[in-house]
Scaffold this active site. Structure first.
Site, PDB file in Angstrom:
ATOM      1  N   ARG A  95       0.828  -1.202   0.000  1.00 15.08           N
ATOM      2  CA  ARG A  95       0.000   0.000   0.000  1.00 15.08           C
ATOM      3  C   ARG A  95       0.866   1.257   0.000  1.00 15.08           C
ATOM      4  O   ARG A  95       2.021   1.243   0.374  1.00 15.08           O
ATOM      5  CB  ARG A  95      -0.925   0.014   1.217  1.00 15.08           C
ATOM      6  CG  ARG A  95      -2.000  -1.058   1.195  1.00 15.08           C
ATOM      7  CD  ARG A  95      -2.883  -0.986   2.437  1.00 15.08           C
ATOM      8  NE  ARG A  95      -2.153  -1.389   3.638  1.00 15.08           N
ATOM      9  CZ  ARG A  95      -1.640  -0.573   4.533  1.00 15.08           C
ATOM     10  NH1 ARG A  95      -1.742   0.739   4.371  1.00 15.08           N
ATOM     11  NH2 ARG A  95      -1.010  -1.032   5.603  1.00 15.08           N
ATOM     12  N   LYS A  98      -8.966  -1.734   0.612  1.00 17.03           N
ATOM     13  CA  LYS A  98      -8.774  -0.830   1.740  1.00 17.03           C
ATOM     14  C   LYS A  98      -9.480   0.508   1.535  1.00 17.03           C
ATOM     15  O   LYS A  98      -9.856   1.165   2.514  1.00 17.03           O
ATOM     16  CB  LYS A  98      -7.281  -0.605   1.989  1.00 17.03           C
ATOM     17  CG  LYS A  98      -6.575  -1.836   2.571  1.00 17.03           C
ATOM     18  CD  LYS A  98      -7.239  -2.348   3.835  1.00 17.03           C
ATOM     19  CE  LYS A  98      -6.456  -3.506   4.457  1.00 17.03           C
ATOM     20  NZ  LYS A  98      -7.175  -4.114   5.613  1.00 17.03           N
ATOM     21  N   HIS A 153     -10.676  -3.462  12.087  1.00 18.55           N
ATOM     22  CA  HIS A 153      -9.640  -4.140  11.307  1.00 18.55           C
ATOM     23  C   HIS A 153      -9.295  -5.407  12.072  1.00 18.55           C
ATOM     24  O   HIS A 153      -8.393  -5.421  12.902  1.00 18.55           O
ATOM     25  CB  HIS A 153      -8.422  -3.222  11.152  1.00 18.55           C
ATOM     26  CG  HIS A 153      -7.355  -3.780  10.268  1.00 18.55           C
ATOM     27  ND1 HIS A 153      -6.029  -3.526  10.455  1.00 18.55           N
ATOM     28  CD2 HIS A 153      -7.422  -4.583   9.181  1.00 18.55           C
ATOM     29  CE1 HIS A 153      -5.314  -4.133   9.531  1.00 18.55           C
ATOM     30  NE2 HIS A 153      -6.145  -4.791   8.748  1.00 18.55           N
ATOM     31  N   SER A 177      -1.494  -5.972   9.434  1.00 18.54           N
ATOM     32  CA  SER A 177      -0.984  -7.015   8.549  1.00 18.54           C
ATOM     33  C   SER A 177       0.309  -7.590   9.113  1.00 18.54           C
ATOM     34  O   SER A 177       1.189  -6.850   9.556  1.00 18.54           O
ATOM     35  CB  SER A 177      -0.731  -6.440   7.159  1.00 18.54           C
ATOM     36  OG  SER A 177      -1.922  -5.993   6.579  1.00 18.54           O
ATOM     37  N   LYS A 217      -3.649 -12.238  11.998  1.00 14.52           N
ATOM     38  CA  LYS A 217      -5.110 -12.256  11.972  1.00 14.52           C
ATOM     39  C   LYS A 217      -5.653 -13.408  11.134  1.00 14.52           C
ATOM     40  O   LYS A 217      -6.508 -14.162  11.560  1.00 14.52           O
ATOM     41  CB  LYS A 217      -5.665 -10.938  11.424  1.00 14.52           C
ATOM     42  CG  LYS A 217      -5.414  -9.713  12.252  1.00 14.52           C
ATOM     43  CD  LYS A 217      -6.261  -8.544  11.825  1.00 14.52           C
ATOM     44  CE  LYS A 217      -6.373  -8.351  10.342  1.00 14.52           C
ATOM     45  NZ  LYS A 217      -5.094  -8.152   9.643  1.00 14.52           N
ATOM     46  N   THR A 218      -5.146 -13.503   9.912  1.00 16.21           N
ATOM     47  CA  THR A 218      -5.644 -14.536   9.003  1.00 16.21           C
ATOM     48  C   THR A 218      -5.308 -15.928   9.512  1.00 16.21           C
ATOM     49  O   THR A 218      -6.156 -16.818   9.574  1.00 16.21           O
ATOM     50  CB  THR A 218      -5.055 -14.325   7.600  1.00 16.21           C
ATOM     51  OG1 THR A 218      -5.455 -13.045   7.117  1.00 16.21           O
ATOM     52  CG2 THR A 218      -5.528 -15.409   6.644  1.00 16.21           C
ATOM     53  N   ASP A 236     -10.376 -10.133   7.902  1.00 15.28           N
ATOM     54  CA  ASP A 236      -9.723  -8.819   7.900  1.00 15.28           C
ATOM     55  C   ASP A 236     -10.588  -7.648   8.337  1.00 15.28           C
ATOM     56  O   ASP A 236     -10.092  -6.750   9.008  1.00 15.28           O
ATOM     57  CB  ASP A 236      -9.177  -8.530   6.501  1.00 15.28           C
ATOM     58  CG  ASP A 236      -8.135  -7.420   6.480  1.00 15.28           C
ATOM     59  OD1 ASP A 236      -7.270  -7.403   7.368  1.00 15.28           O
ATOM     60  OD2 ASP A 236      -8.194  -6.576   5.579  1.00 15.28           O
ATOM     61  N   ARG A 273       1.129 -12.533  -1.558  1.00 15.35           N
ATOM     62  CA  ARG A 273      -0.198 -12.833  -1.022  1.00 15.35           C
ATOM     63  C   ARG A 273      -1.012 -13.686  -1.980  1.00 15.35           C
ATOM     64  O   ARG A 273      -0.710 -13.793  -3.168  1.00 15.35           O
ATOM     65  CB  ARG A 273      -0.971 -11.534  -0.745  1.00 15.35           C
ATOM     66  CG  ARG A 273      -0.447 -10.739   0.442  1.00 15.35           C
ATOM     67  CD  ARG A 273      -1.238  -9.457   0.630  1.00 15.35           C
ATOM     68  NE  ARG A 273      -0.778  -8.689   1.772  1.00 15.35           N
ATOM     69  CZ  ARG A 273      -1.304  -8.754   2.983  1.00 15.35           C
ATOM     70  NH1 ARG A 273      -2.307  -9.571   3.221  1.00 15.35           N
ATOM     71  NH2 ARG A 273      -0.832  -8.014   3.958  1.00 15.35           N
TER      72      ARG A 273
END
Length: 534
Positions: A60, A200, A219, A239, A243-244, A258, A324
């Protein structure tokens, strides 16, 4: 106009976007893969995955996000965190982008953001790249085909990577641009092929709109107990904090990985897919995520692969550490069919501590929970943002500062109130380093983290003996009935070879917390101010 359902009264022409080449409306996955291959945007991988590169930008560009400063939003946007853009600059940008688009082919996806129909956002994504259309079709929620006949977008996102902004002409920072205009309900993205900007930008919209409905945008990932949607849990974290990975628990049902909302009814996923990091991904550690990388339609970003066999190299980060894969939620066998859950019984705040100071898990009081939520301490992980090559300690308020258009206290107050109302237990979990700082210590063992989370979520950890952490004041378990969690791991000072070196590092981190939190002290209640650190 190519095949694909669309409301005839809501075409791009009706939105004033004219003179384009072929416009492809709401193509499904096989057609989008075929278009991507015909346009040489990617390579067909094993199982029908699509292998793509995002070119120059593999993360990003948060410094290139702008919000148009208008009467509608000037008093509610957190301007210290969001770059302002003039209405005149945006209008010129819009006109120049539309002129640049003429004669070019574009792909349109009409999608929902939000599994709860009461709070969902109907959004249109207009993309120059076919694979971006496939990506966002995975990431947001797909209407039924007959629902497209009446679909009317509330917001439109136009993504044109070949367009370069002009800082002088468009009142922006560089030739890369993500510009949001709440008055015109329009987002313009240019100068970057990184697909994450699409999702996003929609998340940022919801972060602005939902608090007015007393819905907390988060988030976070989320799951619930098998057969019991009421027993849900959310996992906050930037990130790279897990989390995932940690929400994809085979013994629980995945709600999402997410972005979620917490309403008066419960929690709901904003998205319809997952966007997982693949660096060092293995079938042994994360079998379901690993298997998605060879399933039809999965978008594989910036991964090195064998040109003949198409075998992926999960350890080669020469393109980026932010490699990713994006895939639909139903590729995870235990994913929720409704993407809904009850009010969370547990809130997990994930942090990646590069200092090696924080314990693997700690229990927080409501005041401590708001303190750590507003602090948002973690480490930026290599590759997630441009220019980050190794973990950098940072404070990202609400565990998502780049996506927060309102002041953080707005979200902090929502969290505090909902925790209090629903009796939620909060935990701080460190997935970062132990036995020393980054470069000396080692990464927290994922088996230990999973064992601790299991104990927290099934309630057994509440019965453990706890000690008061001398640096941060929260409760830390002394022992856990799990072979993957040796007692020494629960006391980070004991994992260091030199206890005095740990004390110096801890004092440094405590000071960083205190200095960072000073910015919120005029905006918070006394109970949060009274949280003792150090």
């Amino acid at each position: 106009m190519s095949v694909g359902r669309v409301n005839p009264d809501k075409t791009l022409e009706h939105q004033g976007i004219t003179g384009l080449g072929e416009v492809h409306y709401n193509l499904i996955e096989p057609d989008l893969i075929q278009q991507s291959l015909c346009r040489s945007e990617g390579t067909l991988g094993r199982g029908g995955a699509l292998l793509v590169s995002t070119g120059k930008f593999t993360g990003r560009s948060p410094k290139d996000k702008h919000v148009v400063k208008s009467d509608l939003v000037q008093d509610t946007i957190w301007w210290e965190n969001n770059r302002a853009m003039s209405s005149e600059g945006f209008d010129t940008l819009h006109d120049d982008m539309l002129a640049h688009m003429k004669g070019r082919d574009y792909f349109v996806q009409d999608l929902y953001a939000g599994a709860d129909s009461t709070h969902r956002l109907d959004v249109r994504l207009v993309t120059e790249l076919a694979w971006h259309s496939l990506f966002i079709r995975h990431m947001l929620r797909r209407p039924e085909r007959d629902e497209l006949d009446s679909f009317a977008p509330e917001f439109t996102v136009i993504n044109c990577p070949t367009f370069k902004a002009d800082p002088e002409r468009h009142n922006c920072r560089s030739d890369t641009i993500i510009a949001m205009n709440f008055d015109k309900k329009l987002i313009l993205i240019g100068g970057t092929e990184y697909a994450g900007e699409n999702k996003k930008s929609v998340f940022t919209l919801l972060n602005y709109m939902l608090p007015e409905k007393n819905v907390m945008p988060m988030h976070c990932s989320a799951n619930h107990a098998s057969g019991n949607p009421v027993d849900s849990a959310v996992f906050f974290g930037l990130s790279g904090t897990g989390k995932t990975t940690l929400s994809a628990d085979p013994n629980r049902v995945l709600i999402g990985d997410d972005e979620h909302g917490w309403s008066d009814r419960g929690i709901f996923n904003f998205e319809g897919g997952c966007y997982a990091k693949t660096i060092n991904l293995s079938r042994e550690a994360e079998p379901e995520i690993y298997d998605t990388t060879s399933k039809f339609g999965t978008v594989i970003e910036n991964m090195v692969f064998d040109p003949e066999t198409k075998e992926l190299d999960f350890d080669d980060d020469s393109l980026t550490a932010n490699m990713r894969c994006a895939y639909p939620m139903h590729y995870i066998s235990n994913a929720s069919t409704t993407a809904l859950g009850g009010h969370p019984k547990n809130v997990i705040m994930l942090t990646c501590d590069a200092f090696g100071v924080l314990p693997p898990i700690a229990r927080l009081t409501p005041a401590q929970a708001m303190y750590h939520f507003l602090s948002g301490f973690t480490s930026k992980v290599a590759g997630t943002e441009r220019g980050v090559t190794e973990p950098e300690p940072t404070f990202s308020t609400c565990f998502g500062a780049p996506f927060m258009p309102r002041r953080p206290e707005v979200y902090g107050a929502l969290l505090r109130d909902k925790i209090a109302k629903h009796g939620t237990t909060c935990w701080l979990v460190n997935t970062g380093w132990t036995g020393g700082a980054f470069g000396t210590g080692s990464r927290m063992p994922i088996k230990a983290t999973r064992a601790l989370l299991t104990a927290a979520l099934d309630g057994s950890l509440e019965n453990a003996q706890f000690r008061k952490d001398p640096n941060f004041g929260f409760d830390v378990p002394v022992t856990v009935k799990a072979s993957a969690v040796p007692d020494i791991l629960l006391d980070p000072r004991r994992t260091w070879d030199n206890g005095e070196a740990y004390d110096r590092q801890a004092a440094k981190l405590v000071k960083m917390f205190s200095e960072n939190f000073a910015q919120y002290e005029d905006h918070i209640d006394d109970d949060v101010k009274a949280v003792a650190i150090g």
